[in-house]
Scaffold this motif. Sequence first.
Motif, PDB file in Angstrom:
ATOM      1  N   GLU A  49       0.835  -1.196   0.000  1.00  0.00           N
ATOM      2  CA  GLU A  49       0.000   0.000   0.000  1.00  0.00           C
ATOM      3  C   GLU A  49       0.876   1.255   0.000  1.00  0.00           C
ATOM      4  OE1 GLU A  49      -3.627   2.063   2.533  1.00  0.00           O
ATOM      5  OE2 GLU A  49      -2.628   0.279   3.317  1.00  0.00           O
ATOM      6  N   GLU A  57      -7.420   0.969  -7.203  1.00  0.00           N
ATOM      7  CA  GLU A  57      -7.761   0.015  -6.155  1.00  0.00           C
ATOM      8  C   GLU A  57      -6.818  -1.179  -6.213  1.00  0.00           C
ATOM      9  OE1 GLU A  57     -10.153   0.030  -3.738  1.00  0.00           O
ATOM     10  OE2 GLU A  57     -10.424   2.125  -4.257  1.00  0.00           O
ATOM     11  N   PRO A  58      -6.477  -1.765  -5.066  1.00  0.00           N
ATOM     12  CA  PRO A  58      -5.615  -2.950  -5.085  1.00  0.00           C
ATOM     13  C   PRO A  58      -6.314  -4.126  -5.758  1.00  0.00           C
ATOM     14  CG  PRO A  58      -6.513  -2.586  -2.896  1.00  0.00           C
ATOM     15  CD  PRO A  58      -6.888  -1.389  -3.712  1.00  0.00           C
ATOM     16  N   LEU A  59      -5.581  -4.856  -6.565  1.00  0.00           N
ATOM     17  CA  LEU A  59      -6.108  -6.036  -7.221  1.00  0.00           C
ATOM     18  C   LEU A  59      -5.620  -7.277  -6.489  1.00  0.00           C
ATOM     19  CD1 LEU A  59      -5.468  -5.011 -10.931  1.00  0.00           C
ATOM     20  CD2 LEU A  59      -7.501  -4.619  -9.532  1.00  0.00           C
ATOM     21  N   ARG A  60      -6.474  -8.270  -6.358  1.00  0.00           N
ATOM     22  CA  ARG A  60      -6.102  -9.466  -5.614  1.00  0.00           C
ATOM     23  C   ARG A  60      -5.171 -10.333  -6.447  1.00  0.00           C
ATOM     24  NH1 ARG A  60      -5.982  -8.644  -0.870  1.00  0.00           N
ATOM     25  NH2 ARG A  60      -5.780 -10.880  -0.554  1.00  0.00           N
ATOM     26  N   GLU A  61      -4.098 -10.781  -5.860  1.00  0.00           N
ATOM     27  CA  GLU A  61      -3.113 -11.619  -6.523  1.00  0.00           C
ATOM     28  C   GLU A  61      -2.787 -12.803  -5.617  1.00  0.00           C
ATOM     29  OE1 GLU A  61      -2.427 -10.342 -10.038  1.00  0.00           O
ATOM     30  OE2 GLU A  61      -0.418 -10.808  -9.350  1.00  0.00           O
ATOM     31  N   SER A 121      -1.763  -8.279  -2.548  1.00  0.00           N
ATOM     32  CA  SER A 121      -2.468  -7.221  -3.263  1.00  0.00           C
ATOM     33  C   SER A 121      -1.497  -6.497  -4.172  1.00  0.00           C
ATOM     34  CB  SER A 121      -3.090  -6.228  -2.271  1.00  0.00           C
ATOM     35  OG  SER A 121      -4.077  -6.855  -1.496  1.00  0.00           O
ATOM     36  N   ARG A 122      -2.015  -6.024  -5.307  1.00  0.00           N
ATOM     37  CA  ARG A 122      -1.178  -5.331  -6.283  1.00  0.00           C
ATOM     38  C   ARG A 122      -1.773  -3.956  -6.539  1.00  0.00           C
ATOM     39  NH1 ARG A 122      -0.970  -8.246 -11.832  1.00  0.00           N
ATOM     40  NH2 ARG A 122      -2.575  -6.768 -12.469  1.00  0.00           N
ATOM     41  N   TRP A 123      -0.918  -2.926  -6.538  1.00  0.00           N
ATOM     42  CA  TRP A 123      -1.374  -1.571  -6.809  1.00  0.00           C
ATOM     43  C   TRP A 123      -1.010  -1.194  -8.239  1.00  0.00           C
ATOM     44  CZ3 TRP A 123      -1.264  -3.399  -2.076  1.00  0.00           C
ATOM     45  CH2 TRP A 123      -2.203  -2.913  -1.159  1.00  0.00           C
TER      46      TRP A 123
END
Length: 214
Positions: free
Chosen positions: A129, A162-166, A171-173
């Motif tokens: 983050e 928004e953070p993407l789930r990985e 989480s990926r920004w």
Amino acid sequence: MEAATAAWERYAAGRTPRRDRNAAGATTWLNWTQYADHGPDESLIGSVRGRHVLELGSGTGCNLAHLATLGAQCVGVDIAPTQRVKAEARWGHLPHLSFRTAEATDFLAAHPGSFDVVLSIFGPAWFTEPATLLPLVRRTLTTGGVFVFSHKPPQLDPRPGEPLREARAVSRWDLSPREWTSLLASAGFTDITAEVVDPPEGRREGTLVVRAEV
């Protein structure tokens, strides 16, 4: 923390080791993009001789090893324990180069004012983050220090920023150049550049490279 470590351990296990030489015949080199023999080199950082360099998400140490051969004092941090083992096996013979197993923000918090350069190549700058990471990076850098990182450019998404789930645990920004510029400026960085490096011929996806100073 344990779930994230396990996820990165799985990732490390599936990675193919970097080849021994690049297209130019060099045994060490720095690669900011996801493509071999492509993109800017270490000149993006500036001279590193005698400077203290930290790489977040150093993996098997290949990028950092190159900077060590140029005279930098280098420390690599990676959350996956096997990455440290691989890095030391390949590059342990080089002076002024060490590797640590640690979570990036924990390491940064414990080393204020300790580094002249902080790097993240497809590493924690993409997976942490920004509101947490950026102030810690700034505090870790010395006056005039440089923060440089790269990751894939953002994809079209209904909720940009928004953070993407990985991998269920990470989480990926996926932020745009404009978003990174704004966040870095808010965190106190200056001389910020953020641009997408075009891919090599025949490839569709470029690489976002961001550079900022304190």
